[in-house]
Write a protein that holds these residues in place. Structure first.
Motif, PDB file in Angstrom:
ATOM      1  N   TRP A   1      -4.182  11.945   5.063  1.00 55.88           N
ATOM      2  CA  TRP A   1      -2.926  12.785   4.545  1.00 55.88           C
ATOM      3  C   TRP A   1      -2.382  13.047   3.390  1.00 55.88           C
ATOM      4  O   TRP A   1      -2.918  14.428   3.059  1.00 55.88           O
ATOM      5  CB  TRP A   1      -1.746  11.003   4.760  1.00 55.88           C
TER       6      TRP A   1
ATOM      7  N   CYS B   1      -4.349   5.677  -3.945  1.00 52.55           N
ATOM      8  CA  CYS B   1      -5.058   4.979  -3.209  1.00 52.55           C
ATOM      9  C   CYS B   1      -4.549   3.320  -3.300  1.00 52.55           C
ATOM     10  O   CYS B   1      -5.092   3.035  -4.589  1.00 52.55           O
ATOM     11  CB  CYS B   1      -6.093   5.073  -2.182  1.00 52.55           C
TER      12      CYS B   1
ATOM     13  N   ALA C   1      -0.893   6.707  -1.459  1.00 55.55           N
ATOM     14  CA  ALA C   1      -1.018   6.606  -0.595  1.00 55.55           C
ATOM     15  C   ALA C   1      -1.149   4.793  -0.416  1.00 55.55           C
ATOM     16  O   ALA C   1      -2.570   4.583  -0.191  1.00 55.55           O
ATOM     17  CB  ALA C   1      -1.934   7.302   0.746  1.00 55.55           C
TER      18      ALA C   1
ATOM     19  N   ASN D   1      -5.777   2.740   9.413  1.00 56.82           N
ATOM     20  CA  ASN D   1      -5.119   3.239   7.963  1.00 56.82           C
ATOM     21  C   ASN D   1      -5.341   4.023   7.513  1.00 56.82           C
ATOM     22  O   ASN D   1      -5.573   4.649   6.891  1.00 56.82           O
ATOM     23  CB  ASN D   1      -3.613   2.294   7.556  1.00 56.82           C
TER      24      ASN D   1
ATOM     25  N   GLN E   1      -4.565   7.449   5.938  1.00 52.86           N
ATOM     26  CA  GLN E   1      -4.697   7.633   4.474  1.00 52.86           C
ATOM     27  C   GLN E   1      -5.869   9.076   4.201  1.00 52.86           C
ATOM     28  O   GLN E   1      -5.349   9.933   3.764  1.00 52.86           O
ATOM     29  CB  GLN E   1      -5.251   6.305   3.651  1.00 52.86           C
TER      30      GLN E   1
ATOM     31  N   ARG F   1      -1.707   2.005   1.939  1.00 50.78           N
ATOM     32  CA  ARG F   1      -2.568   1.002   3.350  1.00 50.78           C
ATOM     33  C   ARG F   1      -1.794  -0.007   3.634  1.00 50.78           C
ATOM     34  O   ARG F   1      -1.631  -1.207   2.789  1.00 50.78           O
ATOM     35  CB  ARG F   1      -3.459   1.138   3.865  1.00 50.78           C
TER      36      ARG F   1
ATOM     37  N   HIS G   1       1.015   3.492   5.140  1.00 50.40           N
ATOM     38  CA  HIS G   1      -0.307   4.020   6.576  1.00 50.40           C
ATOM     39  C   HIS G   1      -0.385   2.698   7.033  1.00 50.40           C
ATOM     40  O   HIS G   1      -0.751   1.244   6.498  1.00 50.40           O
ATOM     41  CB  HIS G   1      -1.096   3.893   5.680  1.00 50.40           C
TER      42      HIS G   1
ATOM     43  N   SER H   1      -0.457   4.551  11.844  1.00 49.40           N
ATOM     44  CA  SER H   1      -1.913   4.542  12.221  1.00 49.40           C
ATOM     45  C   SER H   1      -2.333   3.828  13.607  1.00 49.40           C
ATOM     46  O   SER H   1      -3.476   4.469  13.655  1.00 49.40           O
ATOM     47  CB  SER H   1      -2.179   3.918  10.510  1.00 49.40           C
TER      48      SER H   1
END
Length: 255
Positions: free
Chosen positions: A96, A107, A6, A89, A93, A8, A56, A84
């Motif tokens: 999700w 991440c 994920a 975000n 994140q 951002r 995101h 987002s």
């Protein structure tokens, strides 16, 4: 192994520091985002690993959103694109990731420039560590110069020869980290705190994520030669390795 990745993204914001802190690449934030995004997708494709992917995004332009979609198509990577909203975000994140059925999560922030072997090397190292000594492990892919900047920044570390290079144990990361979903869920209170307070007070790592790495139940490792370079200000520049060649490669591929 299945990994949920994920990232951002936020193209409009150059940095969250003062205007005196310029980045080590002399381009605007959208250019940094797209080049780093390209490097991450290349690493995912090169790994050959089963990945669940999501973006995101906070307030990026339609042009940037379209460009990210084109790059995903180029590398054959599909996933969720989540709008987002402003300052949202971190929250999307976190929420999700909580919903994903996976073994590991990664991440990522949008200003980390990845080597093509980065995802595979992180997976290989985690696998090796669990065979070497049973336990929970995490990875911060950037050998941050802050850890060596002054004597007070130093602390005792384990040095381990991994499958592809040497690694050191560490007690600090940003919100770019690779860890098991089991560990993510175990420290849900800290993960949630970081996600939901970031827009309020910045959720500094030492008061959130770094608490996890100080717990003896999980050991954080960082590669001695970075697998992802943080394109922040000069205080974080890795001057021992040629990250600029990697930057030029990804910049040229996205122009």
């Amino acid at each position: 192994m299945k990994i949920a990745i994920a990232i951002r993204t936020c193209a409009p914001v150059y940095n969250y520091w003062t205007s005196e802190h310029n980045r080590i690449v002399n381009v605007d934030k959208p250019t940094i985002l797209i080049a780093c995004f390209n490097s991450l997708l290349k690493a995912i494709k090169a790994s050959g690993i089963d990945v669940i992917f999501s973006v995101h995004d906070d307030s990026s332009s339609d042009e940037i959103i379209t460009k990210m979609g084109e790059l995903c198509s180029k590398y054959g990577i599909s996933g969720d694109l989540i709008n987002s909203g402003k300052f949202g975000n971190f929250i999307t994140q976190y929420e999700w990731i909580k919903q994903q059925d996976c073994d590991y999560i990664y991440c990522v922030e949008d200003d980390y420039l990845h080597t093509e072997n980065s995802i595979k090397d992180m997976v290989d190292m985690i696998t090796y560590l669990k065979e070497f000594k049973e336990g929970e492990y995490a990875i911060f892919p950037f050998n941050c110069a802050h850890r060596y900047s002054q004597f007070e920044s130093l602390y005792t570390s384990y040095i381990v020869k991994g499958p592809n290079q040497y690694w050191r144990s560490c007690l600090h990361s940003t919100h770019t980290f690779f860890v098991s979903k089991k560990t993510f869920d175990k420290y849900d209170e800290i993960m949630k705190q970081q996600a939901y307070t970031w827009a309020i007070n910045g959720a500094l790592e030492d008061t959130t994520i770094n608490k996890i790495w100080r717990d003896p139940g999980v050991i954080l490792f960082t590669p001695m030669q970075s697998l992802a370079y943080h394109l922040a200000d000069s205080s974080q520049e890795d001057t021992l390795y040629d990250w600029k060649k990697l930057w030029d490669e990804n910049l040229n591929e996205t122009r």
